[in-house]
Structures are given as structure tokens and as C-alpha cells.
Design a protein around this motif. Structure first.
Motif, PDB file in Angstrom:
ATOM      1  N   THR A   1      66.634  68.867  40.326  1.00  0.00           N
ATOM      2  CA  THR A   1      66.573  70.336  40.297  1.00  0.00           C
ATOM      3  C   THR A   1      65.800  70.860  41.493  1.00  0.00           C
ATOM      4  OG1 THR A   1      66.217  69.982  37.942  1.00  0.00           O
ATOM      5  CG2 THR A   1      66.154  72.249  38.713  1.00  0.00           C
ATOM      6  N   TYR A   2      64.693  70.186  41.783  1.00  0.00           N
ATOM      7  CA  TYR A   2      63.850  70.623  42.897  1.00  0.00           C
ATOM      8  C   TYR A   2      64.618  70.533  44.215  1.00  0.00           C
ATOM      9  CZ  TYR A   2      60.074  70.738  46.301  1.00  0.00           C
ATOM     10  OH  TYR A   2      59.292  71.039  47.388  1.00  0.00           O
ATOM     11  N   TRP A   3      65.265  69.399  44.438  1.00  0.00           N
ATOM     12  CA  TRP A   3      66.002  69.243  45.694  1.00  0.00           C
ATOM     13  C   TRP A   3      67.142  70.255  45.804  1.00  0.00           C
ATOM     14  CZ3 TRP A   3      66.080  63.364  44.440  1.00  0.00           C
ATOM     15  CH2 TRP A   3      64.870  62.791  44.855  1.00  0.00           C
ATOM     16  N   SER A   4      67.792  70.517  44.695  1.00  0.00           N
ATOM     17  CA  SER A   4      68.865  71.505  44.688  1.00  0.00           C
ATOM     18  C   SER A   4      68.326  72.885  45.074  1.00  0.00           C
ATOM     19  CB  SER A   4      69.507  71.556  43.299  1.00  0.00           C
ATOM     20  OG  SER A   4      70.415  72.621  43.207  1.00  0.00           O
ATOM     21  N   ASP A   5      67.211  73.262  44.467  1.00  0.00           N
ATOM     22  CA  ASP A   5      66.630  74.582  44.751  1.00  0.00           C
ATOM     23  C   ASP A   5      66.195  74.675  46.216  1.00  0.00           C
ATOM     24  OD1 ASP A   5      67.034  75.347  42.171  1.00  0.00           O
ATOM     25  OD2 ASP A   5      64.970  74.986  41.511  1.00  0.00           O
ATOM     26  N   VAL A   6      65.561  73.608  46.699  1.00  0.00           N
ATOM     27  CA  VAL A   6      65.041  73.612  48.065  1.00  0.00           C
ATOM     28  C   VAL A   6      66.182  73.651  49.089  1.00  0.00           C
ATOM     29  CG1 VAL A   6      63.838  72.206  49.789  1.00  0.00           C
ATOM     30  CG2 VAL A   6      62.836  72.508  47.524  1.00  0.00           C
TER      31      VAL A   6
ATOM     32  N   THR B   1      68.974  75.109  49.108  1.00  0.00           N
ATOM     33  CA  THR B   1      69.592  76.416  49.346  1.00  0.00           C
ATOM     34  C   THR B   1      68.570  77.545  49.491  1.00  0.00           C
ATOM     35  OG1 THR B   1      69.857  76.767  46.974  1.00  0.00           O
ATOM     36  CG2 THR B   1      71.738  75.833  48.137  1.00  0.00           C
ATOM     37  N   ALA B   2      67.284  77.212  49.409  1.00  0.00           N
ATOM     38  CA  ALA B   2      66.269  78.270  49.415  1.00  0.00           C
ATOM     39  C   ALA B   2      66.127  78.898  50.801  1.00  0.00           C
ATOM     40  CB  ALA B   2      64.917  77.701  48.980  1.00  0.00           C
ATOM     41  N   ILE B   3      65.747  80.162  50.800  1.00  0.00           N
ATOM     42  CA  ILE B   3      65.478  80.870  52.044  1.00  0.00           C
ATOM     43  C   ILE B   3      63.962  80.882  52.242  1.00  0.00           C
ATOM     44  CG2 ILE B   3      65.544  83.151  53.140  1.00  0.00           C
ATOM     45  CD1 ILE B   3      68.186  83.552  51.548  1.00  0.00           C
ATOM     46  N   PRO B   4      63.480  80.455  53.435  1.00  0.00           N
ATOM     47  CA  PRO B   4      62.030  80.461  53.674  1.00  0.00           C
ATOM     48  C   PRO B   4      61.444  81.848  53.399  1.00  0.00           C
ATOM     49  CG  PRO B   4      63.170  79.321  55.453  1.00  0.00           C
ATOM     50  CD  PRO B   4      64.235  79.943  54.593  1.00  0.00           C
ATOM     51  N   GLY B   5      60.362  81.882  52.646  1.00  0.00           N
ATOM     52  CA  GLY B   5      59.723  83.154  52.326  1.00  0.00           C
ATOM     53  C   GLY B   5      60.261  83.790  51.056  1.00  0.00           C
ATOM     54  N   GLY B   6      61.284  83.177  50.462  1.00  0.00           N
ATOM     55  CA  GLY B   6      61.899  83.752  49.262  1.00  0.00           C
ATOM     56  C   GLY B   6      61.269  83.266  47.969  1.00  0.00           C
ATOM     57  N   GLY B   7      60.210  82.443  48.063  1.00  0.00           N
ATOM     58  CA  GLY B   7      59.504  82.034  46.851  1.00  0.00           C
ATOM     59  C   GLY B   7      59.462  80.528  46.625  1.00  0.00           C
ATOM     60  N   ILE B   8      60.512  79.804  47.026  1.00  0.00           N
ATOM     61  CA  ILE B   8      60.532  78.363  46.753  1.00  0.00           C
ATOM     62  C   ILE B   8      59.916  77.573  47.902  1.00  0.00           C
ATOM     63  CG2 ILE B   8      62.057  76.379  46.319  1.00  0.00           C
ATOM     64  CD1 ILE B   8      63.898  78.445  44.862  1.00  0.00           C
ATOM     65  N   ILE B   9      60.269  77.931  49.113  1.00  0.00           N
ATOM     66  CA  ILE B   9      59.654  77.292  50.282  1.00  0.00           C
ATOM     67  C   ILE B   9      59.155  78.378  51.250  1.00  0.00           C
ATOM     68  CG2 ILE B   9      60.898  75.076  50.290  1.00  0.00           C
ATOM     69  CD1 ILE B   9      62.872  76.377  52.311  1.00  0.00           C
ATOM     70  N   ASP B  10      58.146  78.004  52.058  1.00  0.00           N
ATOM     71  CA  ASP B  10      57.613  78.950  53.039  1.00  0.00           C
ATOM     72  C   ASP B  10      58.282  78.791  54.391  1.00  0.00           C
ATOM     73  OD1 ASP B  10      55.797  79.931  51.197  1.00  0.00           O
ATOM     74  OD2 ASP B  10      54.365  78.320  51.648  1.00  0.00           O
TER      75      ASP B  10
ATOM     76  N   ALA C   1      60.751  68.079  54.515  1.00  0.00           N
ATOM     77  CA  ALA C   1      59.939  67.084  53.813  1.00  0.00           C
ATOM     78  C   ALA C   1      60.634  66.705  52.494  1.00  0.00           C
ATOM     79  CB  ALA C   1      58.546  67.640  53.552  1.00  0.00           C
ATOM     80  N   ALA C   2      61.120  67.717  51.795  1.00  0.00           N
ATOM     81  CA  ALA C   2      61.800  67.456  50.523  1.00  0.00           C
ATOM     82  C   ALA C   2      63.104  66.691  50.750  1.00  0.00           C
ATOM     83  CB  ALA C   2      62.068  68.771  49.793  1.00  0.00           C
ATOM     84  N   MET C   3      63.824  67.050  51.798  1.00  0.00           N
ATOM     85  CA  MET C   3      65.106  66.397  52.059  1.00  0.00           C
ATOM     86  C   MET C   3      64.916  64.931  52.452  1.00  0.00           C
ATOM     87  SD  MET C   3      67.442  68.631  51.366  1.00  0.00           S
ATOM     88  CE  MET C   3      66.332  69.107  50.045  1.00  0.00           C
ATOM     89  N   GLU C   4      63.805  64.652  53.176  1.00  0.00           N
ATOM     90  CA  GLU C   4      63.522  63.257  53.534  1.00  0.00           C
ATOM     91  C   GLU C   4      63.212  62.431  52.298  1.00  0.00           C
ATOM     92  OE1 GLU C   4      60.535  63.377  56.613  1.00  0.00           O
ATOM     93  OE2 GLU C   4      61.998  64.112  58.078  1.00  0.00           O
ATOM     94  N   ASP C   5      62.468  63.027  51.380  1.00  0.00           N
ATOM     95  CA  ASP C   5      62.171  62.359  50.114  1.00  0.00           C
ATOM     96  C   ASP C   5      63.469  62.106  49.334  1.00  0.00           C
ATOM     97  OD1 ASP C   5      60.734  61.376  47.938  1.00  0.00           O
ATOM     98  OD2 ASP C   5      60.556  63.376  47.023  1.00  0.00           O
ATOM     99  N   CYS C   6      64.328  63.106  49.346  1.00  0.00           N
ATOM    100  CA  CYS C   6      65.628  62.998  48.668  1.00  0.00           C
ATOM    101  C   CYS C   6      66.448  61.857  49.273  1.00  0.00           C
ATOM    102  CB  CYS C   6      66.365  64.332  48.792  1.00  0.00           C
ATOM    103  SG  CYS C   6      68.016  64.379  48.085  1.00  0.00           S
TER     104      CYS C   6
END
Lengths: 106, 428
Positions: B187-192, B194-203, B210-215
Motif C-alpha cells: 500500500t505504501y509503495w503504491s501511494d508513494v 503516484t504521490a505528488i511532492p507536497g501533497g501530504g504523502i511525500i515532500d 528511497a521508497a522505490m529502491e526499497d521496493c
């Protein structure tokens, strides 16, 4: 009028009579034949009107165009006699054509 | 990390000058309408903007926006034409509106044209084909039952977190044969992704990477496990053993994994939430459903139309062309607004209403049409059908409390939070 014989995946058979010029997909949908979804409404762009054409009739059909071939390529249940029924227009020579609907449309 | 990944100049923040929030859709100059800014989507103000474009400029050019110039296609039949003409409108290099750094520039078959698209898709589509799904139905039902039976009755809770996310995440873990206890990472990777920086999920995009490398690291471990085992029926095994995919470079593997995670997660999640919201907005439809549960399959298609969980897909013109009278030049971005085509009253009567027994409910645009038509459509429909069958066995009413919080995106159309109270079925 032209007769079309539909057999579902479990073997149960239903016949309908429709005017020449309509597609096999339209013949199914307008007569409440189950097993054909036709999500795109007949524009060869979803593959949910997939049928297996009785081999005796295959030779009488026009060759499939590349779009139909490509859409069928996305089906996991494609066989040599697979066609999209929206692409088969009924003509007098097709009177009595027999098709089988797959268990699932995909 | 590539520098092109970090591009914060594209200002899509809520406070950006490009936001149309609070503006009157009919008094602003037509050419200033910029559907790509996420503001009006999060604030649920998008419908009148779409309507105006359908009426006044169905193929509309937005010359200035945070994401660069693009065409908006808003009528059902024009969208159908673009979607079914891959020789004119390419899915490459990306299907997102932003070039260069965004989530889908990580290569995957959603952003490829034939023949590579067809080859790669063929490898994995078997896992979500109806024949395979039949075997999964019992498991999905069992998991839906467990989730619904664990919900509190008569007290407020967040439906998105407790039901929509939980159900779709469990299903994704099953399809990947992903370690079940770690499923929330999906769920986290999915949210990250498509997230827009500054929109609440990532800055910023570093956080995304970082999340994608972990994925990628996690899925590489799973790949190595599966490649050394007999071929299985899960998606990773299919990719690892499939002829067209077994020699895939790591980034392409990551791209296809993300595609399957996002495709199988956000979309169904938001349709599960959207259905509850729609039945609250149209109580007479809820009554119809209560008196006839056999309407569920038709209602599922209608919910998917009404929600339209992905607002658009982008194409790029491969040649100079003409669409509904407008000259489109080679290389220009063309956005098909499914969220608008699904509201086009030339094709769909009373489109703003969710009508559980709507005729021809299946003929919506939410799955797209043509070669890129949603691969997981049958899985999505099955999940929604099962969850509604099980809901109707248990609850008289799911009452939405207050306004839901919507996601900050013009692409993923959905909900971050929606509080509800459950009212149990009265004993017969």
C-alpha cells in the motif's frame, strides 16, 4: 432473416433469427443471449464479445482485420476459431451459423 | 539517482498559482482552464469545469500549466477514438501528464506500444484472467467476511483504512505471493509511486526514490527466490519464468511491479469507498439495492463509472493529426479525461446520478478501450461484487459521516479517509 445458433460453454443451445446486416454480437445482445458482454458496444476495442465459430463456418467468414487480431491476442482463452462477434456481419450465406460462447469474457 | 528525477520546478502544490480551487468555471477564460492541477480534484470541484469543456471546447488546448502544454479530450466518442488509435496516439514515453521524472517513466507495458506491450502483457495477464480468478473467489470471499465481521457496529470509523485498503492489499499480497505480514508495504509503495511532492504523502522526489529502491530490493529478493523454484501461479513467478520478461532489466521489472501494485490497489480501493459514498448520496438507489441483491453485478459496473478511479490516461501524438476539428501536432500531449467521458450526457443519460440498475452500465470508459484496456478489470469487478454481497448480508446501512477527504491528485481519483457508522441488519 438469418439464423444464428448460440451454444454456451455448458452446451445449452439457443437460436435467434435476425435481419441481414447486423453483427452476431448485436444478434446476441438484442435477443438476451447471455455470455456476450460487448462492453465497447461493437467497436472492436474490448474483446468481450469473443466467440468460437463452428469450424464448418469459418471458411465463409471474411478474414479478420489487424485490430481484431490484436484484441483477441489479449485473451487468454483464444483458439484457432476465435473471433470477435461484433466483427461478423450476417449475410445470407451465413444463415444457420453456429458459435459457442466462452465460459468467461475477458 | 538521476537528476532528471528531481524536478521541483513543476509547481503542483495546493497553494500554486495554477490552482483553480474556488474559481467560477464559467467566468474564467476558456484557455485558462487547466484540469491537470490537482486542486479542483481534491476539493471535488472538477465537474463543472469538465462540463464546460465538453460544451465549448471538447478538444481543448491548455498552453500554460505547471505540467507544460497539453490537449484535453472530454467527450466520450473522442476519447474512444484516441484510445483505439495506438498508431496515431502513442502510450510512449509515459501515460502520466508529467514528462521526464514522474512515476511511470520507470518503464512498464502500460507505457509501451505494440509489439513490446503485447508481448509483456501476455506474460502476466493469465494471473488475472477469469479462469484463474474462479479459483481465487473462495479466498477473496473468506477474507472479505473476516474484514467485515471485525468492524465495530454503531461507532464511527474510517472505512478507507479498515475496509477498502485492507481488502485490496490482502488481494495484492495473494496475487504476488508476497509475505502476508509485510503486505502494508505494498500500500505504501503504491501511494508513494503516484504521490505528488507536497501533497501530504511525500515532500520530495528523493523520498519517492528511497521508497522505490526499497521496493525494488524487496521484489528482487522475491524474484531470486521464485526463479530458483518451479514456475508458480503468482505474478512474480510468471515474470521470472516468462519468455518475454525473464531477461528484463531491473528498472523494467520495477516498472511492471509498480504498475501491477498501483493498478491493483488504488483503483479498486477507491471504487469500494466510492460505492458507499454514492449510495449515501442517492438513498433511493440504496433502497433498490436492499430490495434486490441481484442488482449487485450491474451496480458494480455503475460504481466504477461513477467513481472513475483513474481520471485520465495520456497519449502522445505520433504524427500530425486532426481530432474533432482540432489540429494536433506530432509530439503533443493528449489527455483522455475518462472522468469527463463518463459524464457525457450524449452517451450516458443522467450521468451525475449513480443508478444501480442503469441499462448498458458496462459501457463506461473507466477501464479504457483498445489494447491498453485494464488488464485487472475482472478481478476488480469480482472484488467489488463479493464485498457488496457480503455487506448486504450484514448491514442495513453504511452511513457516511461528514465529507470524505479526497486524494490530492488529478490522476488517482479517490479518498484518503471516509468516516462511517454501520447499522446492522434487523433480525428477520
Amino acid at each position: 432473416m438469418v439464423k444464428v445458433v448460440f451454444t454456451d460453454h455448458a452446451g445449452s443451445e439457443q437460436s435467434v433469427e435476425v435481419a441481414t446486416g447486423v453483427s452476431i454480437m448485436e444478434a446476441a445482445v438484442s435477443n438476451g443471449i447471455s455470455g456476450i458482454d460487448a462492453d465497447c458496444g461493437g467497436s472492436c476495442s474490448c474483446a468481450t464479445c469473443h466467440v468460437y465459430v463452428d469450424k464448418a463456418w469459418l471458411g465463409k467468414l471474411d478474414a479478420m482485420n489487424p485490430d481484431e487480431d490484436a484484441m483477441l491476442g489479449l485473451s487468454t482463452d483464444r483458439q484457432d476459431n476465435s473471433r470477435l462477434s461484433c466483427q461478423i456481419r450476417l449475410r445470407d450465406e451465413l444463415d444457420g451459423i453456429a458459435v459457442t460462447t466462452p465460459e468467461f469474457q475477458f | 539517482m538521476s537528476d532528471s528525477i528531481v524536478n521541483e520546478e513543476i509547481d503542483r502544490r495546493p497553494e500554486s498559482k495554477w490552482s483553480m480551487v474556488g474559481k467560477d468555471p464559467y467566468s474564467m477564460p476558456l484557455e485558462k482552464i487547466d484540469l491537470a492541477h490537482p486542486g479542483i480534484w481534491q476539493e471535488n470541484e472538477f465537474l463543472p469545469f469538465l462540463k464546460r469543456l465538453r460544451e465549448e471546447a471538447p478538444v481543448h488546448y491548455c498552453a500554460e500549466s505547471a505540467t507544460g502544454p497539453y490537449w484535453s479530450v472530454t467527450k466520450y466518442k473522442d476519447i474512444m477514438e484516441v484510445d483505439t488509435s495506438p498508431h496515431i496516439y502513442s502510450s510512449e514515453p509515459t501515460i502520466g501528464i508529467v514528462d521526464a521524472y514522474e512515476q511511470f517513466t520507470i518503464p512498464s507495458f502500460i507505457s509501451m506500444d505494440p509489439p513490446k506491450h503485447d508481448e509483456q502483457r501476455r506474460v502476466v495477464q493469465g494471473v488475472v484472467a477469469p479462469t484463474n480468478l474462479k479459483a481465487l473467489e473462495g479466498l477473496i470471499r473468506q477474507r472479505a467476511q473476516t474484514i467485515l465481521d471485525g468492524l465495530p457496529i454503531g461507532e464511527e470509523f474510517d472505512w478507507v483504512e479498515r475496509v477498502s485498503i485492507e481488502l485490496t492489499t490482502q488481494m495484492l499480497a495473494t496475487l504476488f505471493d508476497f509475505p502476508f505480514e509485510d503486505r502494508h508495504k505494498l500500500t505504501y509503495w503504491s501511494d508513494v509511486a503516484t504521490a505528488i511532492p507536497g501533497g501530504g504523502i511525500i515532500d520530495n522526489n528523493e523520498q519517492r526514490w528511497a521508497a522505490m529502491e526499497d521496493c525494488l530490493a524487496t521484489f528482487t529478493r522475491l524474484w531470486n527466490e521464485r526463479i530458483n523454484a518451479e514456475p508458480g501461479n503468482d505474478l512474480i513467478s510468471m515474470l521470472a519464468h516468462g519468455e518475454a520478461t525473464k531477461n528484463m532489466p531491473p528498472m523494467e521489472y520495477l516498472g511492471n511491479i509498480l504498475l501491477l501494485i498501483v493498478g491493483g490497489n488504488d483503483t479498486t480501493r477507491n471504487s469500494i469507498t466510492g460505492g458507499v459514498l454514492a449510495l449515501n448520496q442517492f438513498p433511493e438507489e440504496y433502497d433498490k439495492l436492499r430490495s434486490d441483491h441481484s442488482l449487485i453485478p450491474n451496480m458494480v459496473s455503475e460504481i466504477i463509472r461513477w467513481q472513475t478511479p483513474l481520471a485520465y490516461m495520456r497519449r502522445t501524438a505520433k504524427v500530425d493529426t486532426v481530432l474533432n476539428g482540432q489540429q494536433i501536432k506530432k509530439g503533443e500531449k493528449v489527455i483522455m479525461w475518462y472522468a469527463s467521458g463518463n459524464q457525457d450526457d450524449e452517451v450516458i443519460e443522467n450521468p451525475e446520478r449513480m443508478i444501480v440498475d442503469r441499462p448498458n452500465a458496462r459501457q463506461h470508459l473507466s477501464f479504457g478501450f483498445g489494447l491498453h484496456r485494464c488488464m485487472g478489470n475482472r478481478l476488480a469487478e469480482m472484488q467489488l461484487r463479493i464485498v457488496w454481497e457480503e455487506i448486504m448480508q450484514r448491514f442495513e446501512r453504511i452511513e457516511v459521516v461528514g465529507e470524505p477527504e479526497r486524494i490530492y491528485s488529478s490522476f488517482v481519483k479517490g479518498y484518503a479517509k471516509m468516516n462511517v457508522v454501520l447499522h446492522p441488519k434487523k433480525a428477520a
